[in-house]
Write an enzyme that holds these catalytic residues in place. Structure first.
Site: not given
Ligand SMILES: [Zn+2]
Ligand SMILES: [Zn+2]
Lengths: 308, 308
Positions: B65, B67-68, B141, B212, B270
């Site tokens: 993802h 944001d990672h 996830h 996540d 997170h």
């Molecule tokens: Zn994620």
């Protein structure tokens, strides 16, 4: 129309300057913001401004070096996350589409708005509508790099209502005909030429935003008579040799372009981290003998570009 | 051994929290730093710490993802720009290599150091050397996501020199043999078993860093008896339904994992931007009845992990 600088540094981010991005704010003109380059953390810079990502209508990328594009996937995702649904168009050199699409695909990001790409290969006009024309021209950088010329169309003159009233012409459809430049015969037999009742048109503004480049003729064409020229100044006045070797410009070369192109104002950005504080401001002072209206801009500085 | 949090937010950057990244600082243990996830502007966060990018030896990505991972190309480029020449290895789900390679190719970035990728497909051990073992396990996830368990090997006991000296055993090669656990016959005929002269070994530390995830059994295995468990807490205690729908965890679920796995300390990260200030701290207070040693971490917070 304003320019807000979001990142004015070169290469890598520093505590003083983020990597390249600027916003051309066209909120009065078209309720929109155009971004030029999107270095990493541009969306973080935007968090500290009044700019709303959903208002970003177009993004123009000068070239694909990391300090000019690595903030693009994050900005596009956040614009979607914040509910943007208006289409967005990205202009830039070949490769920009693959870069963005791979980043979005791998991260399984689905955007809430249509995303369009216009990959540039040749010089020329890349956008025109009722109010603006944008053209691009290849500069002289190590990698394909384009400079952009944004021309606002002239504002037609206003109908001189007082003059018509003084002549005893009553308001009505005839006003619209005159404003359109038509010749009109009034009920009382008088004939009026619309051109006699329209004020002078107001010149549209011209903004030229260049990417990284050595001194090159294309810059002159792009910048001719611009109100504002944004030009890189990775190196100081006396570093022409270094500038040449690294495909960049000195502040003096930028000032020469501004002078020859007879621009209104020269804004220097893409400042190397080796010039901090006074040393950065000096980049402009050193070249004011060449072109007086020169300044070095900072992150978050906003420059207003008024109608003349 | 310390953990320094570089980004503790979820999804998009906010003024309070950047997107995901943390540094496991192994400077005493191996003169190196390991990063876990590299959200956009991680290199900007690092500018505000004492971390030197050239010290980053390994990067572990939990999932792809944005944001990672969107800070990865910029960090890799800047590490090169700053003269890093030591090899760097990136571990992560399939796709991480394509993402990084396209970004580096399109931007014509040439790195000054060898870059290696280890793409994970199955659970299991992914790294082992003389001092550390790292294993990974798939979490639950929406996209493939791995949690990491970092085990420091036990420190062997020290040779009890005073005890040997009290027995009149002179220093020499025999000390090395005893330290290695061998049985040795001295010139005077006495026979000594090395094991009798070695102190108790010191337990190595265990750190578990999850990406996540919904609540899942794999988390328990990864976290078993860890000194520190870093667990996402995108949602508050009562939001189990939302957490499930979005493939995330509540703070209560994280605390249940910490309790069952009998970890030493639970660090929640997170954190969604909907929890600001006190509301964020509350995420931990609300679950201390489940697992008392729980805290919500902030950007730039550093947690020391001492030997027991
Ligand atoms: Zn994620
Ligand atoms: Zn460049």
């Amino acid at each position: 129309m304003q320019i807000e600088f979001l990142g004015t540094g070169a290469g890598s981010p520093s505590k003083q300057r983020n990597v390249s991005s600027l916003a051309l704010k066209l909120l009065e003109e078209r309720k929109a913001i155009w971004l030029f380059d999107v270095g990493e953390a541009t969306q973080h810079q935007i968090l500290r401004t009044t700019i709303r990502p959903r208002k970003i209508e177009k993004i123009f990328i000068t070239h694909l070096h990391g300090d000019h594009i690595f903030g693009l996937p994050g900005l596009l995702s956040s614009r979607s996350f914040q509910g943007g649904d208006e289409p967005l168009t990205i202009y830039g050199p070949k490769g920009i589409k693959e870069y963005v699409q791979v980043a979005l695909r791998v991260s399984e990001s689905r955007l809430s708005y249509p995303l369009k790409f216009v990959e540039l290969t040749d010089d020329g006009e890349i956008f025109r509508d009722a109010t603006f024309t944008v053209s691009a021209k290849r500069l002289d950088h190590k990698i394909a790099c384009f400079g952009y010329r944004i021309e606002e169309h002239d504002h037609p003159g206003e109908l001189q209502v007082e003059k018509l009233q003084a002549l005893g012409v009553p308001a009505g459809p005839v006003y619209g005909q005159l404003k359109a430049g038509q010749t009109v015969t009034l009920p009382d037999g008088r004939t009026l030429d619309g051109h006699d009742f329209i004020g002078a048109p107001q010149k549209g503004r011209i903004v030229t935003i260049l990417g990284d480049t050595r001194k090159t003729k294309a810059a002159l064409t792009l910048a001719a008579h611009a109100d504002v020229l944004v030009h890189e100044s990775t190196f100081a006045k006396n570093e022409a040799r270094l500038a040449h070797n690294y495909y960049h410009s000195t502040s003096a070369q930028a000032a020469q372009v501004a002078k020859q192109a007879q621009v209104g104002q020269l804004l220097l950005n893409h400042i190397s981290a080796r010039y901090v504080g006074k040393a950065a401001t000096q980049l402009a002072y050193q070249v004011r003998e060449i072109f007086p209206a020169t300044r070095v801009v900072k992150d978050f500085e906003e420059i207003d570009i008024p109608l003349k």
